[in-house]
Design an enzyme around this catalytic site. Sequence first.
Site, PDB file in Angstrom:
ATOM      1  N   LYS A 135      31.450 101.658   1.853  1.00 53.83           N
ATOM      2  CA  LYS A 135      32.778 101.978   1.310  1.00 53.83           C
ATOM      3  C   LYS A 135      33.236 100.818   0.438  1.00 53.83           C
ATOM      4  O   LYS A 135      33.354  99.693   0.935  1.00 53.83           O
ATOM      5  CB  LYS A 135      33.822 102.202   2.418  1.00 53.83           C
ATOM      6  N   LYS A 144      35.226 110.842  -0.783  1.00 49.02           N
ATOM      7  CA  LYS A 144      35.265 109.712  -1.722  1.00 49.02           C
ATOM      8  C   LYS A 144      36.656 109.389  -2.270  1.00 49.02           C
ATOM      9  O   LYS A 144      36.786 108.844  -3.355  1.00 49.02           O
ATOM     10  CB  LYS A 144      34.295 109.917  -2.915  1.00 49.02           C
TER      11      LYS A 144
HETATM   12  N1  LIG Z   1      40.507  99.783   2.040  1.00 52.28           N
HETATM   13  C1  LIG Z   1      39.418 100.343   1.529  1.00 52.28           C
HETATM   14  N2  LIG Z   1      38.200  99.900   1.829  1.00 52.28           N
HETATM   15  C2  LIG Z   1      37.090 100.456   1.288  1.00 52.28           C
HETATM   16  N3  LIG Z   1      37.129 101.501   0.438  1.00 52.28           N
HETATM   17  C3  LIG Z   1      38.306 101.982   0.114  1.00 52.28           C
HETATM   18  C4  LIG Z   1      39.507 101.430   0.620  1.00 52.28           C
HETATM   19  N4  LIG Z   1      40.533 102.130   0.101  1.00 52.28           N
HETATM   20  C5  LIG Z   1      40.008 103.056  -0.704  1.00 52.28           C
HETATM   21  N5  LIG Z   1      38.675 102.970  -0.722  1.00 52.28           N
HETATM   22  C6  LIG Z   1      37.793 103.848  -1.491  1.00 52.28           C
HETATM   23  O1  LIG Z   1      37.236 104.800  -0.567  1.00 52.28           O
HETATM   24  C7  LIG Z   1      36.063 105.297  -1.178  1.00 52.28           C
HETATM   25  C8  LIG Z   1      35.240 105.993  -0.136  1.00 52.28           C
HETATM   26  O2  LIG Z   1      35.957 107.160   0.171  1.00 52.28           O
HETATM   27  P1  LIG Z   1      35.754 107.924   1.517  1.00 52.28           P
HETATM   28  O3  LIG Z   1      35.921 107.018   2.655  1.00 52.28           O
HETATM   29  O4  LIG Z   1      36.671 109.093   1.470  1.00 52.28           O
HETATM   30  O5  LIG Z   1      34.248 108.376   1.382  1.00 52.28           O
HETATM   31  S1  LIG Z   1      33.522 109.441   2.332  1.00 52.28           S
HETATM   32  O6  LIG Z   1      33.787 110.724   1.762  1.00 52.28           O
HETATM   33  O7  LIG Z   1      33.993 109.302   3.660  1.00 52.28           O
HETATM   34  O8  LIG Z   1      32.087 109.101   2.182  1.00 52.28           O
HETATM   35  C9  LIG Z   1      35.414 104.105  -1.775  1.00 52.28           C
HETATM   36  O9  LIG Z   1      34.664 104.559  -2.862  1.00 52.28           O
HETATM   37  P2  LIG Z   1      33.552 103.666  -3.574  1.00 52.28           P
HETATM   38  O10 LIG Z   1      34.336 102.557  -4.230  1.00 52.28           O
HETATM   39  O11 LIG Z   1      32.894 104.561  -4.565  1.00 52.28           O
HETATM   40  O12 LIG Z   1      32.626 103.198  -2.523  1.00 52.28           O
HETATM   41  C10 LIG Z   1      36.580 103.207  -2.150  1.00 52.28           C
HETATM   42  O13 LIG Z   1      36.820 103.145  -3.514  1.00 52.28           O
END
Ligand SMILES: Nc1ncnc2c1ncn2[C@@H]1O[C@H](COP(=O)(O)OS(=O)(=O)O)[C@@H](OP(=O)(O)O)[C@H]1O
Length: 839
Positions: free
Chosen positions: A790, A571
Amino acid sequence: MNFRPFRRISQPPQPRVTCRIDPLMPRNLSHQPHDHRSKERHRLGRRALIIVETQYSKPGTKIRNLLDAWRIDSKVEAVANSLPSLTHGEKGKFAVVFFENFSTYLNMDSWNRQLLDKYCQSFSVGIVGFVQAKDEESTLENIEGFPLTVEYNVQLVDYRLNIYSDVWRVTKPGEIFEGGLPGDTWSVFHFNDSNYEPLAYSLLLSTLENQPDYDSEEKYRVPVIHDRGQVDGIQRVLFGGSLDFWLHHVMLMDIISYLSHGKLSMTLDRYIQIDIDDIFVGKEGTRMKVEDVEALVASQKRLQAAVDGFHFNLGFSGRYYLHGTPEEDAGDKKLLEYRHQFWWFGHMYRHEQAHKLDLSSLESTMISNKQFAQDYDIPVTQHYAVAPHHSGVYPVHEELYQGWRSIWDIKVTSTEEYPSLYPFWRRRGFIHNGIMVLPRQTCGLYTHTVFVADFKSGLQDLEENFKGGELFLTILYTPFNIFMTHMNNYGNDRLALYTFEGVVKFIQCWTNLHLLSVPPVQLGINYFHMFPEEKDPIWQNPCDYKRHIAIWSQNKSCNRLPRFLVVGPQKTGTTALYSFLSMHPGVTSNVNSPTTFEEVQFFSSNNYYKGLDWYMEFFPDPANTSATMLFEKSATYFDNENVPQRVFSLIPRAKIICILIDPAKRAYSWYQHMRSKADVTALNYTFYSIITADERMPRHVRELQSRCLVPGMYAQHLVRWLDYFPSRQVFIIDGEQLRNNPIHVMHKLQQFLHVQPYFDYSQHLRYDSQKGFFCQVLTDRRNKCLGRSKGRTYQPMDEVSAAHLRHFYRKYNINLSKLLNRLNTPVPDWLQEALSDED
Ligand SMILES: Nc1ncnc2c1ncn2[C@@H]1O[C@H](COP(=O)(O)OS(=O)(=O)O)[C@@H](OP(=O)(O)O)[C@H]1O
């Protein structure tokens, strides 16, 4: 043909070991080994502290090696440094302290000396010191602060132990080592105080030469002394000679046990299994004849008297049965006549190297060998096998394990190659695909040691090997001994019989070790019962060891391993980073897993037990792709305790990338993630009730709490990575920057990775106002963003939870900022803010 049938002039040598009972020893004195466990509760770790002069000095290395062999963890500290922390809460970290040079202890600055003495007194921890030789001619010197005088540079003969000492456990006192002692730089101790008890006595060579009056007491010197701690509450044992003398190894084992109140005691049981790998494989002239087989049976009977349950374990490659001279063929037939007296195991029908064969060829050679066993009614009932040349066992050739299981129902095997051949004392076991792999030892005999004259410089060396030499020490150090020998060692001069009968007798003279044999499957069960932590393998890169490449499959390539890992935590934006990296023409990721999608999750889950081949299947062979750098991202790696060690063992030069965001924000995002995955606990409990759950809450809630909060304790996880990887291989990304300015982050990351060609992300990423995040540019108007999972939309975190988490993470954040400062890594804004908040 290159053999020498007439080389043997006389009969094969017989071992000449007789116990030399000390005439001074009173009759009827009990030899029972002492049990050092005490009724008092000593709160001590299973660890030793070794104080050395330099990290490279030999005596300290020897001490560390032998502790290593006994699986006792040790901390080596150079004199110049201050003492490491000695306690952990109420517990003493070290159960015994070594000084490779006792004068270091005497010359410690008073602060450190007091600290150490106080520790030893409070935790009842003993000190072992080695008194090093002086450069000057023979001198006498009083030891400051002790009623003790040391006489340096003496030459000693004959060595006997103090039979009255309570220290002896493995060591059997009452035997005399006759003749000159190794090394001419011994020190001996003079004292007149009942606090000191001699542990050993020797005679001065000089006085013996002048007056050959053996019984005069003045000639006796004390080369090892036990300070019983009556003066200052600290027990010490001082050695006037080094570990070059084999008997000191046995004594030291007992001294460690005694001084640690049995905490560092080792079992007296020594399992012995002797495999004869190729009972029918050998050139004419080196094979066994009828009288050799008779000698083998007779020797087995003698060995059984000393080693409970002993049987020679015979491996066969059926194809080579009756491949010798007529006399030797008669020997083969004789072996089969006696077949029920031995244990048997299948080798390979044609003695093939497993790693060169595919599954069907392996199965077919195994079937032929099994047929041979059935035709000749050979009792192969032990579920044990050994691969010729150790091939395919480690590094693992999966097909060998599959064949063994399907054709022979093998449950246990052994190899010398895990984790590597040398040093021998660090060989370990593991379990793979349901087969227990046990460490194997060499006894110094190989296929070419057929005649006495072939063994180094002859009989004397052969004898030294077991009279305190490498073979003796192997058995002393190793509770489970599986020895590899070959048929050639049992024909002609029968060096194996000489060697094993010799070592067994020698062990009986000098030790209280209990020698025994159990069938191989039971041996495996006992092994992992004693060393359960070894069940899990640690995979290494086969290409890092020449010997390993040679016995690994020819069509495998070590290049199919990642050069860098994005390790998480979950996350923090790991998927965004993964997708940005995948756009780069010089970088290739793994193929998707059917269960965990873009994440392989090899190092952090049961996938690890599927082995290296399974992992490598996820990566293209670099020979077939233009991208040079393979990588993998699994966000579960960051906070898993096993992962840094596993990654380091396999890909020690890999670069490690992690992303950090405000841990409170991460915890909340993770909670939302679990809810969207319909996790019942996350759906039924509020975020606040999960993060504040105490022991009154159900277990599943506490478990979810820990999975939610623990990854955010960033510093402690990072430190674990840094225990293995140098900081220059670790790259920490500020997750907020990745989110708001990914072009800059990708620029920095490319520099860190030295990846070619340079990829200008400003042309390929742009902010997507609908998604609210940066996305990949497809056309002038279209972007490709990450999926709905995401960048989710959810209610902001409630203020009470935020306040709770601010407080909860404060100390972890402080540690993180200190660590980042130490690593010269900029402290992210979110961390500065979190720390500037009043608590
Ligand atoms: N470019 C872009 N697009 C979409 N999301 C982005 C991006 N950059 C950072 N984030 C943040 O990444 C969070 C998800 O983290 P992860 O990909 O590490 O999650 S996971 O562990 O693989 O499930 C996700 O968390 P949430 O906002 O809670 O969904 C995003 O805040």
